[in-house]
Motif scaffolding. Structure first.
Motif, PDB file in Angstrom:
ATOM      1  N   VAL A   3       0.726  -0.935  -0.048  1.00  0.00           N
ATOM      2  CA  VAL A   3      -0.026  -0.249   0.092  1.00  0.00           C
ATOM      3  C   VAL A   3       0.782   1.153  -0.294  1.00  0.00           C
ATOM      4  O   VAL A   3       0.451   2.223  -0.942  1.00  0.00           O
ATOM      5  N   LYS A   4       1.273   1.083   0.847  1.00  0.00           N
ATOM      6  CA  LYS A   4       2.863   2.397   1.072  1.00  0.00           C
ATOM      7  C   LYS A   4       3.082   2.531   0.084  1.00  0.00           C
ATOM      8  O   LYS A   4       3.763   3.609  -1.019  1.00  0.00           O
ATOM      9  N   ASP A   5       3.861   1.654  -1.319  1.00  0.00           N
ATOM     10  CA  ASP A   5       4.649   1.825  -2.685  1.00  0.00           C
ATOM     11  C   ASP A   5       3.222   2.145  -2.931  1.00  0.00           C
ATOM     12  O   ASP A   5       4.284   3.182  -3.647  1.00  0.00           O
ATOM     13  N   PHE A   6       2.726   2.082  -3.852  1.00  0.00           N
ATOM     14  CA  PHE A   6       1.785   2.222  -4.083  1.00  0.00           C
ATOM     15  C   PHE A   6       1.112   3.938  -3.852  1.00  0.00           C
ATOM     16  O   PHE A   6       1.541   4.305  -5.204  1.00  0.00           O
ATOM     17  N   VAL A   7       1.360   4.336  -3.369  1.00  0.00           N
ATOM     18  CA  VAL A   7       0.443   5.386  -2.995  1.00  0.00           C
ATOM     19  C   VAL A   7       1.503   6.194  -2.888  1.00  0.00           C
ATOM     20  O   VAL A   7       1.721   7.189  -4.105  1.00  0.00           O
ATOM     21  N   LYS A   8       2.739   6.191  -2.795  1.00  0.00           N
ATOM     22  CA  LYS A   8       4.670   6.510  -3.053  1.00  0.00           C
ATOM     23  C   LYS A   8       4.437   7.028  -4.838  1.00  0.00           C
ATOM     24  O   LYS A   8       4.431   8.014  -4.962  1.00  0.00           O
ATOM     25  N   ALA A  27      -7.089   6.533  -4.320  1.00  0.00           N
ATOM     26  CA  ALA A  27      -8.203   5.636  -4.308  1.00  0.00           C
ATOM     27  C   ALA A  27      -8.776   4.568  -5.261  1.00  0.00           C
ATOM     28  O   ALA A  27      -9.099   3.548  -4.893  1.00  0.00           O
ATOM     29  N   GLN A  28      -9.187   5.377  -6.288  1.00  0.00           N
ATOM     30  CA  GLN A  28      -9.617   4.696  -7.901  1.00  0.00           C
ATOM     31  C   GLN A  28      -9.213   3.842  -8.050  1.00  0.00           C
ATOM     32  O   GLN A  28      -9.617   2.832  -8.688  1.00  0.00           O
ATOM     33  N   ALA A  29      -7.832   4.495  -8.524  1.00  0.00           N
ATOM     34  CA  ALA A  29      -6.449   3.565  -8.621  1.00  0.00           C
ATOM     35  C   ALA A  29      -6.537   2.096  -8.022  1.00  0.00           C
ATOM     36  O   ALA A  29      -6.468   0.907  -8.190  1.00  0.00           O
ATOM     37  N   SER A  33      -7.454  -1.401  -9.508  1.00  0.00           N
ATOM     38  CA  SER A  33      -6.161  -1.751  -9.640  1.00  0.00           C
ATOM     39  C   SER A  33      -5.993  -2.982  -8.428  1.00  0.00           C
ATOM     40  O   SER A  33      -4.532  -3.764  -8.653  1.00  0.00           O
ATOM     41  N   GLY A  34      -6.317  -2.819  -7.422  1.00  0.00           N
ATOM     42  CA  GLY A  34      -6.043  -4.008  -6.447  1.00  0.00           C
ATOM     43  C   GLY A  34      -4.809  -3.693  -5.656  1.00  0.00           C
ATOM     44  O   GLY A  34      -3.880  -4.462  -6.087  1.00  0.00           O
ATOM     45  N   TRP A  35      -4.066  -2.425  -5.550  1.00  0.00           N
ATOM     46  CA  TRP A  35      -3.070  -1.933  -5.568  1.00  0.00           C
ATOM     47  C   TRP A  35      -2.496  -2.008  -6.332  1.00  0.00           C
ATOM     48  O   TRP A  35      -1.269  -2.154  -5.642  1.00  0.00           O
ATOM     49  N   GLY A  36      -2.652  -2.052  -7.016  1.00  0.00           N
ATOM     50  CA  GLY A  36      -1.189  -2.387  -8.381  1.00  0.00           C
ATOM     51  C   GLY A  36      -1.529  -3.676  -8.450  1.00  0.00           C
ATOM     52  O   GLY A  36      -0.730  -3.905  -9.907  1.00  0.00           O
ATOM     53  N   LYS A  37      -1.703  -4.622  -7.921  1.00  0.00           N
ATOM     54  CA  LYS A  37      -1.642  -6.077  -8.564  1.00  0.00           C
ATOM     55  C   LYS A  37      -2.372  -6.801 -10.142  1.00  0.00           C
ATOM     56  O   LYS A  37      -2.679  -7.756  -9.768  1.00  0.00           O
ATOM     57  N   SER A  38      -3.315  -5.851  -9.890  1.00  0.00           N
ATOM     58  CA  SER A  38      -4.421  -6.659 -11.029  1.00  0.00           C
ATOM     59  C   SER A  38      -4.601  -5.338 -11.726  1.00  0.00           C
ATOM     60  O   SER A  38      -5.707  -4.850 -12.447  1.00  0.00           O
ATOM     61  N   ALA A  39      -3.607  -4.824 -12.002  1.00  0.00           N
ATOM     62  CA  ALA A  39      -3.917  -3.762 -12.956  1.00  0.00           C
ATOM     63  C   ALA A  39      -3.484  -4.191 -14.604  1.00  0.00           C
ATOM     64  O   ALA A  39      -2.696  -5.184 -15.014  1.00  0.00           O
ATOM     65  N   ILE A  40      -4.498  -3.333 -15.710  1.00  0.00           N
ATOM     66  CA  ILE A  40      -4.640  -4.160 -16.350  1.00  0.00           C
ATOM     67  C   ILE A  40      -3.008  -3.501 -17.362  1.00  0.00           C
ATOM     68  O   ILE A  40      -2.769  -2.670 -18.005  1.00  0.00           O
ATOM     69  N   GLY A  41      -2.363  -4.633 -17.688  1.00  0.00           N
ATOM     70  CA  GLY A  41      -0.558  -3.906 -18.375  1.00  0.00           C
ATOM     71  C   GLY A  41      -0.305  -3.413 -17.326  1.00  0.00           C
ATOM     72  O   GLY A  41      -0.676  -4.191 -15.815  1.00  0.00           O
ATOM     73  N   LYS A  42       0.155  -2.828 -17.433  1.00  0.00           N
ATOM     74  CA  LYS A  42       1.485  -2.012 -16.626  1.00  0.00           C
ATOM     75  C   LYS A  42       0.749  -0.386 -15.695  1.00  0.00           C
ATOM     76  O   LYS A  42       0.899  -0.664 -15.166  1.00  0.00           O
ATOM     77  N   TYR A  43      -0.011   0.125 -16.763  1.00  0.00           N
ATOM     78  CA  TYR A  43      -0.647   0.813 -16.463  1.00  0.00           C
ATOM     79  C   TYR A  43      -1.908   1.534 -16.482  1.00  0.00           C
ATOM     80  O   TYR A  43      -2.347   2.519 -16.011  1.00  0.00           O
ATOM     81  N   ASN A  44      -3.106  -0.012 -16.608  1.00  0.00           N
ATOM     82  CA  ASN A  44      -4.220   0.922 -16.609  1.00  0.00           C
ATOM     83  C   ASN A  44      -4.696   0.081 -15.836  1.00  0.00           C
ATOM     84  O   ASN A  44      -4.973  -0.535 -15.413  1.00  0.00           O
TER      85      ASN A  44
END
Length: 169
Positions: A3-8, A27-29, A33-44
């Motif tokens: 969570v900390k890394d994602f927010v940073k 918060a929406q991101a 994306s599940g805190w970046g874990k389930s982003a679509i591709g690298k950036y969606n």
């Protein structure tokens, strides 16, 4: 990613966009994306589907959506895999849909901002600096509705508190 890394990663980029509360955007991101874990591709990070105007790269992804009728159809290769009735006017769909494959975080955030600037969300813009009010407005019955999940507002408000704590707001 923690969570900390994602927010940073997201919060400073959201601040640079400078149009909507970075707490809201982060918060929406996080939710989408599940805190970046389930982003679509690298950036969606927002689960932005292809839509009719996108000409960039896409990824076909299995996901869930909610609709008020049991007979929603998509143009192949997008498709409905299953439909579960939740109530008289609420159906949970397991689907395959095309999503945008962004090449940078900034491209994703810019596109996300363009979506929220559409006329359907105009009633929310006076509250762009107030995440709680903004999320209520993008989900009310005036104009467009951002998300289909039934608990979207309460979930987002919990995330706002987590992010505010993380960034010291």
């Amino acid at each position: 990613m923690t969570v900390k890394d994602f927010v940073k990663w997201i919060y400073p980029a959201s601040c640079r966009m400078g149009e909507i509360s970075p707490v809201f955007v982060t918060a929406q991101a996080a939710l989408e994306s599940g805190w970046g874990k389930s982003a679509i591709g690298k950036y969606n990070l927002f689960g932005i589907t292809k839509g009719s105007s996108w000409t960039g790269p896409v990824i076909l992804v299995e996901t869930f959506e909610y609709f008020s009728t049991p007979d929603v159809k998509f143009k192949a290769p997008e498709c409905v895999l299953s439909v579960t009735k939740l109530s008289n006017k609420r159906y949970k769909y397991r689907v395959k849909r095309f999503f945008r494959d962004y090449q940078s975080l900034e491209q994703c955030l810019s596109d996300h901002m363009a979506i929220l600037k559409k006329p359907g969300y105009a009633d929310a813009w006076p509250y762009k600096d107030n995440p709680d009010k903004f999320v209520e407005k993008i989900q009310d019955c005036v104009g467009s509705r951002y998300a289909t999940a039934p608990d979207y507002i309460s979930t987002m408000k919990k995330l706002f508190r987590m992010i505010e704590k993380e960034v010291g707001v």
